[in-house]
Design an enzyme around this catalytic site. Structure first.
Site, mmCIF file in Angstrom:
data_model
loop_
_atom_site.group_PDB
_atom_site.id
_atom_site.type_symbol
_atom_site.label_atom_id
_atom_site.label_comp_id
_atom_site.label_asym_id
_atom_site.label_seq_id
_atom_site.Cartn_x
_atom_site.Cartn_y
_atom_site.Cartn_z
ATOM 1 N N LYS A 39 0.898 -1.133 0.002
ATOM 2 C CA LYS A 39 0.090 -0.006 0.031
ATOM 3 C C LYS A 39 1.119 1.085 -0.081
ATOM 4 O O LYS A 39 2.012 1.215 0.215
ATOM 5 C CB LYS A 39 -1.015 -0.009 1.216
ATOM 6 C CG LYS A 39 -0.078 -0.059 2.480
ATOM 7 C CD LYS A 39 -1.044 -0.269 3.683
ATOM 8 C CE LYS A 39 -0.223 -0.183 5.094
ATOM 9 N NZ LYS A 39 -0.919 -0.746 6.268
ATOM 10 N N ARG A 137 -11.905 0.225 13.824
ATOM 11 C CA ARG A 137 -11.548 0.889 12.618
ATOM 12 C C ARG A 137 -12.446 0.092 11.487
ATOM 13 O O ARG A 137 -13.658 0.335 11.871
ATOM 14 C CB ARG A 137 -10.213 0.777 12.400
ATOM 15 C CG ARG A 137 -9.530 2.252 11.956
ATOM 16 C CD ARG A 137 -7.852 2.039 11.971
ATOM 17 N NE ARG A 137 -7.506 0.922 11.135
ATOM 18 C CZ ARG A 137 -6.117 0.739 10.980
ATOM 19 N NH1 ARG A 137 -5.311 1.725 11.284
ATOM 20 N NH2 ARG A 137 -5.674 -0.314 10.122
ATOM 21 N N TYR A 262 15.903 29.232 10.660
ATOM 22 C CA TYR A 262 14.823 30.170 11.083
ATOM 23 C C TYR A 262 15.004 30.246 12.636
ATOM 24 O O TYR A 262 15.139 29.142 13.408
ATOM 25 C CB TYR A 262 13.537 29.769 10.830
ATOM 26 C CG TYR A 262 13.134 29.806 9.307
ATOM 27 C CD1 TYR A 262 13.407 31.080 8.669
ATOM 28 C CD2 TYR A 262 12.901 28.577 8.517
ATOM 29 C CE1 TYR A 262 12.956 31.206 7.163
ATOM 30 C CE2 TYR A 262 12.521 28.960 7.161
ATOM 31 C CZ TYR A 262 12.708 30.228 6.597
ATOM 32 O OH TYR A 262 12.415 30.142 5.354
ATOM 33 N N MET A 310 11.458 24.018 4.565
ATOM 34 C CA MET A 310 10.639 23.318 3.250
ATOM 35 C C MET A 310 11.770 22.513 2.421
ATOM 36 O O MET A 310 11.419 21.274 2.240
ATOM 37 C CB MET A 310 9.919 24.214 2.574
ATOM 38 C CG MET A 310 8.917 23.519 1.655
ATOM 39 S SD MET A 310 7.947 24.526 0.746
ATOM 40 C CE MET A 310 6.845 25.344 2.264
HETATM 41 C C1 LIG Z 1 -0.473 -1.727 6.771
HETATM 42 C C2 LIG Z 1 -1.203 -3.051 7.122
HETATM 43 C C3 LIG Z 1 -0.254 -4.226 7.227
HETATM 44 C C4 LIG Z 1 1.066 -4.249 7.650
HETATM 45 O O1 LIG Z 1 1.334 -3.863 8.982
HETATM 46 P P1 LIG Z 1 2.965 -3.688 9.334
HETATM 47 O O2 LIG Z 1 2.972 -3.253 10.691
HETATM 48 O O3 LIG Z 1 3.586 -2.399 8.376
HETATM 49 O O4 LIG Z 1 3.677 -4.997 9.057
HETATM 50 C C5 LIG Z 1 -1.214 -5.455 7.578
HETATM 51 N N1 LIG Z 1 -2.536 -5.369 7.387
HETATM 52 C C6 LIG Z 1 -3.282 -4.194 7.297
HETATM 53 C C7 LIG Z 1 -4.430 -4.305 7.246
HETATM 54 C C8 LIG Z 1 -2.612 -2.977 7.190
HETATM 55 O O5 LIG Z 1 -3.162 -2.051 7.039
#
Ligand SMILES: *Cc1c(COP(=O)(O)O)cnc(C)c1O
Length: 384
Positions: A39, A137, A262, A310
């Site tokens: 992802k 969630r 800054y 930035m």
């Molecule tokens: C991101 C995610 C993972 C991977 O989790 P990690 O802690 O990065 O290994 C697995 N399952 C779901 C549903 C996720 O959203």
């Protein structure tokens, strides 16, 4: 993806051999199948490149958040099973179903939307029913679950869906035992309703390496594939896959008492040399890390001086003989003494995931792997 204009002075090297090594560590740690979670553009590494490296070293599934991410993988020719897990029931599932993407559903509303779409297209949708075992969630709550599995069974009989998986997501180590119990109960309810899911899955990276009771038929490592140890108390030998580098674009000598960047948070306590690194928070370096952050130049660590801006930050290199064009390593696997993603996360008081996924589009990715142990030309290796 929008057209992006790469920095001429900075790039991220993505080591696909490290991804392959890390994938192999996961496959060796379990009898279950391994789903490589790619992802968010492969946690910022380039989803297609990571997917290919992972699939060629033992992973058999890919996991993504959205259908668009799944379709991007399909468009590049990847045929492995893909699960996409975050949707609105209002979206059009047609392209994903026609591309053979498995869809996660968390409610009757989502399931109906997917089934309606499948019915219209005359296909059977492969779905994974998600149970909420505590994260609160996505996922169906225990009281919603019997209704969801009953509807799923009816839709299976109508051949609009096939329930290929039942799954959930873990909260934290201390809750694993309870979540496994709730998950097993959810699976039992699904079976009681006549469903026969081939694949149960629950484990992320940490659980894939540390909690075998969560493995079932499939584990879903994400962060570990990219070489971040999911549990710093146990070092499994994962290798950092991304190295962020930039060439110094200016070096200057300043007297003691010179305030830097800054608000002059940093004031030199002696005559010293300052080096300018052309990366900033627009490239994903956290502003909040500045007080603690370091980079490596010529194999030595030097502190970031003053605020990260930035597009740039300053490094106090003391009397070291650094020059314009020298390379600063912002983070990498740590094997050459450079900081790691985990160091930056600690300095910014965040999780490594946020650092690694935050490296911005101005930073071109260059890919290295065993058959080409050199950085490929940037034209070929810009993000796909
Ligand atoms: C991101 C995610 C993972 C991977 O989790 P990690 O802690 O990065 O290994 C697995 N399952 C779901 C549903 C996720 O959203």
């Amino acid at each position: 993806m929008n057209e992006t204009i790469a920095s001429p002075h900075a790039h991220a090297v993505v080591d696909l051999d490290a991804v392959a090594h890390n994938t192999a560590l996961f496959t060796a740690a379990t009898k279950a199948a391994v789903m490589a979670v790619v992802k968010a553009d492969g946690f910022g590494h380039g989803a297609v490149w990571v997917a290919r490296a992972a699939l060629s070293s033992g992973a058999t599934w890919l996991g993504v958040t959205t259908c668009a991410e799944a379709l991007h993988l399909r468009a590049s020719g990847i045929t492995a099973p893909i699960l996409s897990w975050m949707h609105s029931p209002l979206e059009d599932f047609g392209p994903a179903l026609l591309a053979n993407v498995d869809i996660s559903v968390s409610s009757r509303e989502h399931l109906s939307a997917v089934a309606d779409c499948a019915a219209r297209l005359g296909v059977t949708a492969d779905v994974h029913l998600k149970a909420d075992t505590g994260l609160h969630r996505n996922g169906a709550r225990p009281e919603e679950w019997p209704g969801l599995v009953r509807l799923a069974r009816d839709l299976e009989i109508a051949r609009h869906v096939r329930v290929r998986g039942v799954w959930s997501h873990l909260v934290a180590e201390g809750m694993t035992r309870l979540q496994v119990k709730l998950f097993d109960e959810a699976v039992a309810v699904a079976r009681g309703a006549g469903l026969r899911p081939e694949i149960r899955h629950l484990a992320n990276s940490a659980a894939a390496l540390g909690a075998p009771q969560t493995h079932y038929e499939l584990v879903r490592p994400g962060i570990g594939l990219y070489g971040v140890e999911p549990d710093p108390r146990h070092i499994f030998g994962l290798q950092g896959a991304m190295t962020l580098r930039a060439r110094l674009i200016l070096v200057k000598r300043v007297p003691a008492g010179s305030g830097v960047s800054y608000e002059h948070d940093y004031v030199t306590d002696r005559e010293t040399t300052l080096a300018l690194v052309p990366l900033g928070y627009a490239d994903g370096l956290p502003w909040a890390a500045a007080r603690h952050a370091e980079v490596s130049i010529g194999g030595r660590r030097f502190p970031v001086a003053g605020r990260i801006a930035m597009d740039q930050f300053v490094v106090d290199v003391g009397d070291a003989g650094v020059r314009i064009g020298d390379e600063a390593v912002v983070f990498g696997p740590g094997t050459g003494g450079e900081p790691t993603v985990a160091d930056w996360a600690r300095w910014a008081n965040t999780v490594p995931h946020e650092i690694i996924t935050g490296i911005g589009p101005r930073v071109a990715r260059r890919y290295v792997h065993a058959c080409a142990r050199r950085a490929e030309e940037p034209e070929e290796s810009l993000r796909v």
